[in-house]
Motif scaffolding. Sequence first.
Motif, mmCIF file in Angstrom:
data_model
loop_
_atom_site.group_PDB
_atom_site.id
_atom_site.type_symbol
_atom_site.label_atom_id
_atom_site.label_comp_id
_atom_site.label_asym_id
_atom_site.label_seq_id
_atom_site.Cartn_x
_atom_site.Cartn_y
_atom_site.Cartn_z
ATOM 1 N N ALA A 184 0.838 -1.205 0.000
ATOM 2 C CA ALA A 184 0.000 0.000 0.000
ATOM 3 C C ALA A 184 0.867 1.246 0.000
ATOM 4 N N LEU A 185 1.921 1.192 0.819
ATOM 5 C CA LEU A 185 2.832 2.337 0.899
ATOM 6 C C LEU A 185 3.496 2.601 -0.440
ATOM 7 N N ILE A 186 3.918 1.476 -1.073
ATOM 8 C CA ILE A 186 4.595 1.602 -2.358
ATOM 9 C C ILE A 186 3.657 2.264 -3.370
ATOM 10 N N ILE A 187 2.356 2.061 -3.190
ATOM 11 C CA ILE A 187 1.401 2.705 -4.098
ATOM 12 C C ILE A 187 1.117 4.149 -3.664
ATOM 13 N N ILE A 188 0.967 4.340 -2.331
ATOM 14 C CA ILE A 188 0.579 5.678 -1.842
ATOM 15 C C ILE A 188 1.657 6.738 -2.131
ATOM 16 N N LEU A 189 2.908 6.415 -1.780
ATOM 17 C CA LEU A 189 3.944 7.454 -1.858
ATOM 18 C C LEU A 189 4.201 7.960 -3.286
ATOM 19 N N PRO A 190 4.369 7.041 -4.290
ATOM 20 C CA PRO A 190 4.548 7.572 -5.650
ATOM 21 C C PRO A 190 3.321 8.340 -6.138
ATOM 22 N N THR A 191 2.126 7.876 -5.732
ATOM 23 C CA THR A 191 0.910 8.587 -6.153
ATOM 24 C C THR A 191 0.972 10.008 -5.613
ATOM 25 N N LEU A 192 1.434 10.097 -4.369
ATOM 26 C CA LEU A 192 1.561 11.397 -3.719
ATOM 27 C C LEU A 192 2.568 12.263 -4.478
ATOM 28 N N ALA A 193 3.695 11.630 -4.839
ATOM 29 C CA ALA A 193 4.753 12.379 -5.525
ATOM 30 C C ALA A 193 4.274 12.936 -6.862
ATOM 31 N N ILE A 194 3.566 12.093 -7.641
ATOM 32 C CA ILE A 194 3.162 12.591 -8.964
ATOM 33 C C ILE A 194 1.974 13.550 -8.874
ATOM 34 N N SER A 195 1.292 13.556 -7.733
ATOM 35 C CA SER A 195 0.125 14.436 -7.663
ATOM 36 C C SER A 195 0.431 15.747 -6.949
ATOM 37 N N GLY A 196 1.720 16.024 -6.699
ATOM 38 C CA GLY A 196 2.056 17.341 -6.162
ATOM 39 C C GLY A 196 2.633 17.335 -4.764
ATOM 40 N N GLY A 197 3.115 16.187 -4.284
ATOM 41 C CA GLY A 197 3.756 16.114 -2.957
ATOM 42 C C GLY A 197 2.840 16.584 -1.850
ATOM 43 N N VAL A 198 3.392 17.364 -0.893
ATOM 44 C CA VAL A 198 2.566 17.795 0.243
ATOM 45 C C VAL A 198 1.458 18.753 -0.189
ATOM 46 N N ASN A 199 1.543 19.295 -1.403
ATOM 47 C CA ASN A 199 0.514 20.222 -1.858
ATOM 48 C C ASN A 199 -0.666 19.516 -2.524
ATOM 49 N N SER A 200 -0.536 18.188 -2.693
ATOM 50 C CA SER A 200 -1.615 17.487 -3.397
ATOM 51 C C SER A 200 -2.839 17.324 -2.501
ATOM 52 N N GLN A 201 -3.999 17.132 -3.135
ATOM 53 C CA GLN A 201 -5.240 16.912 -2.380
ATOM 54 C C GLN A 201 -5.170 15.606 -1.612
ATOM 55 N N MET A 202 -4.325 14.699 -2.108
ATOM 56 C CA MET A 202 -4.287 13.360 -1.537
ATOM 57 C C MET A 202 -3.758 13.336 -0.097
ATOM 58 N N VAL A 203 -2.977 14.366 0.270
ATOM 59 C CA VAL A 203 -2.394 14.347 1.614
ATOM 60 C C VAL A 203 -3.463 14.363 2.699
ATOM 61 N N TYR A 204 -4.674 14.841 2.347
ATOM 62 C CA TYR A 204 -5.737 14.866 3.353
ATOM 63 C C TYR A 204 -6.017 13.462 3.892
ATOM 64 N N PHE A 205 -5.718 12.459 3.096
ATOM 65 C CA PHE A 205 -6.035 11.094 3.528
ATOM 66 C C PHE A 205 -4.880 10.421 4.259
ATOM 67 N N LEU A 206 -3.695 10.977 4.118
ATOM 68 C CA LEU A 206 -2.522 10.311 4.717
ATOM 69 C C LEU A 206 -2.633 10.071 6.223
ATOM 70 N N PRO A 207 -3.125 11.050 7.014
ATOM 71 C CA PRO A 207 -3.184 10.825 8.456
ATOM 72 C C PRO A 207 -4.080 9.644 8.845
ATOM 73 N N LEU A 208 -4.916 9.188 7.917
ATOM 74 C CA LEU A 208 -5.781 8.057 8.281
ATOM 75 C C LEU A 208 -5.030 6.721 8.224
ATOM 76 N N TYR A 209 -3.939 6.690 7.472
ATOM 77 C CA TYR A 209 -3.254 5.414 7.275
ATOM 78 C C TYR A 209 -2.646 4.809 8.547
ATOM 79 N N PRO A 210 -2.027 5.607 9.453
ATOM 80 C CA PRO A 210 -1.520 4.982 10.689
ATOM 81 C C PRO A 210 -2.638 4.322 11.502
ATOM 82 N N ILE A 211 -3.828 4.934 11.522
ATOM 83 C CA ILE A 211 -4.952 4.335 12.261
ATOM 84 C C ILE A 211 -5.322 3.010 11.602
ATOM 85 N N LEU A 212 -5.436 3.051 10.281
ATOM 86 C CA LEU A 212 -5.787 1.826 9.555
ATOM 87 C C LEU A 212 -4.744 0.741 9.790
ATOM 88 N N ALA A 213 -3.479 1.144 9.735
ATOM 89 C CA ALA A 213 -2.400 0.171 9.928
ATOM 90 C C ALA A 213 -2.502 -0.470 11.306
#
Length: 345
Positions: free
Chosen positions: A77-106
């Motif tokens: 999942a990480l291998i998929i999440i991080l590159p997706t994040l990188a190509i979608s604009g890093g910390v400025n991408s909309q996707m970062v809103y979901f990142l804080p949920l991953y530690p809970i899920l893990a």
Amino acid sequence: MPNNIQAELSHKFTLRIIEIVFTTIVLSLIFRPFFIDLPIYFLLIGIADLFLMTGFYFIVRLNLLPKWEITLSLLIALIIILPTLAISGGVNSQMVYFLPLYPILAALLGGHRESLALTVTLVAGTILATIFSEYIVDLTGGVYSKEMSTARGFWLTISIILSAFFGHFFLQRYTEVTKQLKEENTLDPLTGLLNRRGLNTHFSKELEETEITSSPLSLILIDIDYFKKINDRYGHDVGDICLIEVANVLSSTLRKRDIIARFGGEEFIIILPSTTKNQAALIADDLKNVISKQKFSDFNLPITITLGVTDSRGQHDNALKMIKRADKALYRGKDKGRNCVELSE
Ligand SMILES: Nc1nc2c(ncn2[C@@H]2O[C@H](COP(=O)(O)OP(=O)(O)OP(=O)(O)O)[C@@H](O)[C@H]2O)c(=O)[nH]1
């Protein structure tokens, strides 16, 4: 409200929360492209995320995989999440809103270690993405100031760490409640011995083991003699104390690996692994003597027990048949005058 109902409600509540979190994430990921006007391939990423999330969910709920494979899935999942994040604009991408949920899920899917590993990776990724934000190509064409990237990176790091703490406590509470429920479901509240459900689980395991190892297995069924008289003469509460004390004597006389359960009102079952019928008969005789020599409750009441003994008979035998044989032997003992040990035919 009784404790067990409270625990059950709290358990159900926890499961509902997990389901709500999952549904929210999955739906947000899927519909994200429509709301924020992103290219269509973001929809494909959303669908891939959906499969990933549902996959995790079923892997855990159905106990399909051993723990290390769940860890592996999280890594993928990480291998998929991080590159997706990188190509979608890093910390400025909309996707970062979901990142804080991953530690809970893990934490909920894998465990404390998995959550920690994911948190460290996400925080490291966030710090790198913040440092290199100027060089990360945003496919949506957005341009962000260095200050904005730094501020987003900072708050993202804080929320990932907070989420990891939340996941940690959430998992701890979930584990406690599950353990408590499991105990309440398998133990007899009066004596603290296993109840029928607990007995079934342990008995099946022992029978399987016996079949694999071809070692002997014996069963003793115990019934307290004339117990009704104690209840009638001294009251139900004194009867209860006698049951507790008999249970204590059985527990302290038997080996640690023997299984003791309260089978019914004043009936107990003992499963003796690696024990032949003759050895079990000697143990039963011992129990009969120990009980008959003791006095029970504040009224120093004498108690005797009648015991039926049987052993497992290979492949075509099962728990029910063994209990029936022991029961037959026990009732022969009752007919013979009680306070005795009878072996099955
Ligand atoms: N105090 C108390 N009594 C119980 C409990 N469960 C069952 N009993 C009582 O156990 C008694 C069982 O009575 P019977 O089945 O007639 O057997 P008995 O008097 O022991 O006679 P024999 O088994 O024939 O020697 C009944 O009076 C039940 O009410 C319990 O949890 N606590």
